[in-house]
Design an enzyme around this catalytic site. Structure first.
Site, PDB file in Angstrom:
ATOM      1  N   LYS A  51      37.033  37.448  51.013  1.00 35.60           N
ATOM      2  CA  LYS A  51      36.124  38.189  50.127  1.00 35.60           C
ATOM      3  C   LYS A  51      34.673  37.934  50.546  1.00 35.60           C
ATOM      4  O   LYS A  51      33.857  38.852  50.625  1.00 35.60           O
ATOM      5  CB  LYS A  51      36.349  37.757  48.664  1.00 35.60           C
ATOM      6  CG  LYS A  51      37.689  38.224  48.100  1.00 35.60           C
ATOM      7  CD  LYS A  51      38.012  37.594  46.747  1.00 35.60           C
ATOM      8  CE  LYS A  51      39.413  38.006  46.280  1.00 35.60           C
ATOM      9  NZ  LYS A  51      39.814  37.421  45.007  1.00 35.60           N
ATOM     10  N   GLN A  95      38.426  32.681  40.961  1.00 36.81           N
ATOM     11  CA  GLN A  95      39.701  32.863  41.666  1.00 36.81           C
ATOM     12  C   GLN A  95      40.835  32.240  40.835  1.00 36.81           C
ATOM     13  O   GLN A  95      40.728  31.109  40.364  1.00 36.81           O
ATOM     14  CB  GLN A  95      39.628  32.221  43.062  1.00 36.81           C
ATOM     15  CG  GLN A  95      40.838  32.483  43.930  1.00 36.81           C
ATOM     16  CD  GLN A  95      41.032  33.965  44.297  1.00 36.81           C
ATOM     17  OE1 GLN A  95      40.076  34.736  44.348  1.00 36.81           O
ATOM     18  NE2 GLN A  95      42.256  34.357  44.546  1.00 36.81           N
ATOM     19  N   ASP A 118      36.049  41.430  38.554  1.00 35.97           N
ATOM     20  CA  ASP A 118      37.512  41.457  38.601  1.00 35.97           C
ATOM     21  C   ASP A 118      38.095  42.317  37.477  1.00 35.97           C
ATOM     22  O   ASP A 118      39.275  42.628  37.475  1.00 35.97           O
ATOM     23  CB  ASP A 118      38.076  40.031  38.457  1.00 35.97           C
ATOM     24  CG  ASP A 118      38.655  39.507  39.761  1.00 35.97           C
ATOM     25  OD1 ASP A 118      39.029  40.337  40.610  1.00 35.97           O
ATOM     26  OD2 ASP A 118      38.740  38.281  39.908  1.00 35.97           O
TER      27      ASP A 118
HETATM   28  N1  GUN Z   1      44.449  35.650  42.426  1.00 39.68           N
HETATM   29  C1  GUN Z   1      45.307  36.546  42.925  1.00 39.68           C
HETATM   30  N2  GUN Z   1      44.759  37.779  42.885  1.00 39.68           N
HETATM   31  C2  GUN Z   1      43.534  37.648  42.352  1.00 39.68           C
HETATM   32  C3  GUN Z   1      42.488  38.567  42.056  1.00 39.68           C
HETATM   33  O1  GUN Z   1      42.575  39.786  42.264  1.00 39.68           O
HETATM   34  N3  GUN Z   1      41.373  38.032  41.500  1.00 39.68           N
HETATM   35  C4  GUN Z   1      41.262  36.708  41.238  1.00 39.68           C
HETATM   36  N4  GUN Z   1      40.131  36.292  40.671  1.00 39.68           N
HETATM   37  N5  GUN Z   1      42.207  35.839  41.490  1.00 39.68           N
HETATM   38  C5  GUN Z   1      43.341  36.309  42.054  1.00 39.68           C
END
Ligand code: GUN
Length: 284
Positions: A51, A95, A118
């Protein structure tokens, strides 16, 4: 069979987003994403790094704040409070998963709704429920963008989603429903998943189980979206779909890697720019 090439499309999207970021920089605005990573899970670290790199490619500023596995909930809430009140920070992503001693809902609810890139805050989830524009969760949004790119209209289609998480399955079901699909969701308690998938026009699978979807579970010409990410003993990455056999019957299918994963990242970048604009309401 046609490949839904998320990798190629995400590269096109990044070019467009770079132009968008450059335009914001003309207004002296540099979109800025902060990512909070707790603990040392290698998969989470790798996602966060991807990311971060993608942000850099399009000119979005990005920082990773790391905490020990033992961090307290109050320490995390304090960090988010600071980021919420920092005008330079436009997007905040925590995350997941978080360690068991942390109440994830309390953490997600503490994020400023306009910085919630998110889309996991109940406010943004609620807006999605009501079919109102909002910051939509990145993986479901990326899937909708990919289908749209290949001119696949879900209106009137029978869609089956296997996996009912807050991160993927539930928000994806709402995006599909809002776009006019008839949606069924299968989950861990579903007695007979094949009963649902065998007649579906579109099957989306994301549960983290290798070869969960086999060719006998789908109809000829079905569209298959593989959201799974599984690491095999030899280090290779595969999805939840038995790609070799399912791809023979499917009309379209996403590969793993190179399908949904890159689209998730593109959707996150797009959300970060959208969030930035929400904070500078004068800029469209
Ligand atoms: N863990 C697995 N997928 C995601 C996601 O799309 N966002 C976040 N913040 N954590 C994750």
């Amino acid at each position: 069979m046609n490949i839904l090439n998320g990798k190629a499309y995400s590269q096109e999207i990044e070019k467009e987003l770079s132009i968008e970021v450059a335009r914001l920089k003309d207004f002296n605005i540099t979109p800025c994403l902060y990512v909070i990573l707790v603990g040392n899970d290698p998969a989470s670290f790798s996602y966060v790094t991807m990311k971060n790199k993608a942000c850099n490619r399009v000119g979005i500023e990005s920082k990773i704040i790391r905490f020990e596995e033992s961090v307290s909930q109050d320490e995390l809430l304090n960090e988010i409070y600071k980021l919420n009140n920092d005008k330079k920070v436009n997007g905040i992503l925590v995350q997941l998963p978080l360690p068991k001693h942390i109440n994830s809902s309390a953490i997600l609810e503490s994020i400023d709704i306009n910085k919630d890139v998110d889309g996991f805050h109940p406010y943004n989830m609620g807006r999605l429920f009501c079919n109102l524009d909002s910051l939509f969760p990145a993986t479901p949004l990326g899937i909708m963008m990919l289908l749209n790119h290949y001119n696949i209209d879900v209106k009137g289609k029978d869609v089956v989603i296997v996996g009912a998480s807050n991160i993927v399955g539930k928000p994806l079901s709402l995006l599909m429903l809002n776009a006019g699909a008839s949606v069924s969701i299968c989950h861990i308690l579903t007695k007979d998943v094949k009963k649902y998938t065998k007649d579906a026009d579109i099957v989306c699978v994301g549960v983290g189980k290798v070869k969960l979807l086999s060719d006998d579970m789908i109809k000829d010409g079905a569209i298959i979206i593989d959201i799974g990410i599984n690491k095999l003993d030899d280090g290779s990455i595969v999805g939840d779909v038995d790609f070799k056999n399912v791809s023979i019957k499917a009309s379209y299918i996403t590969p793993v890697p190179g399908g949904v994963g890159p689209m998730t990242i593109s959707a996150l970048l797009s959300n970060t720019i959208k969030a930035t604009k929400l904070q500078y309401k004068a800029i469209k």
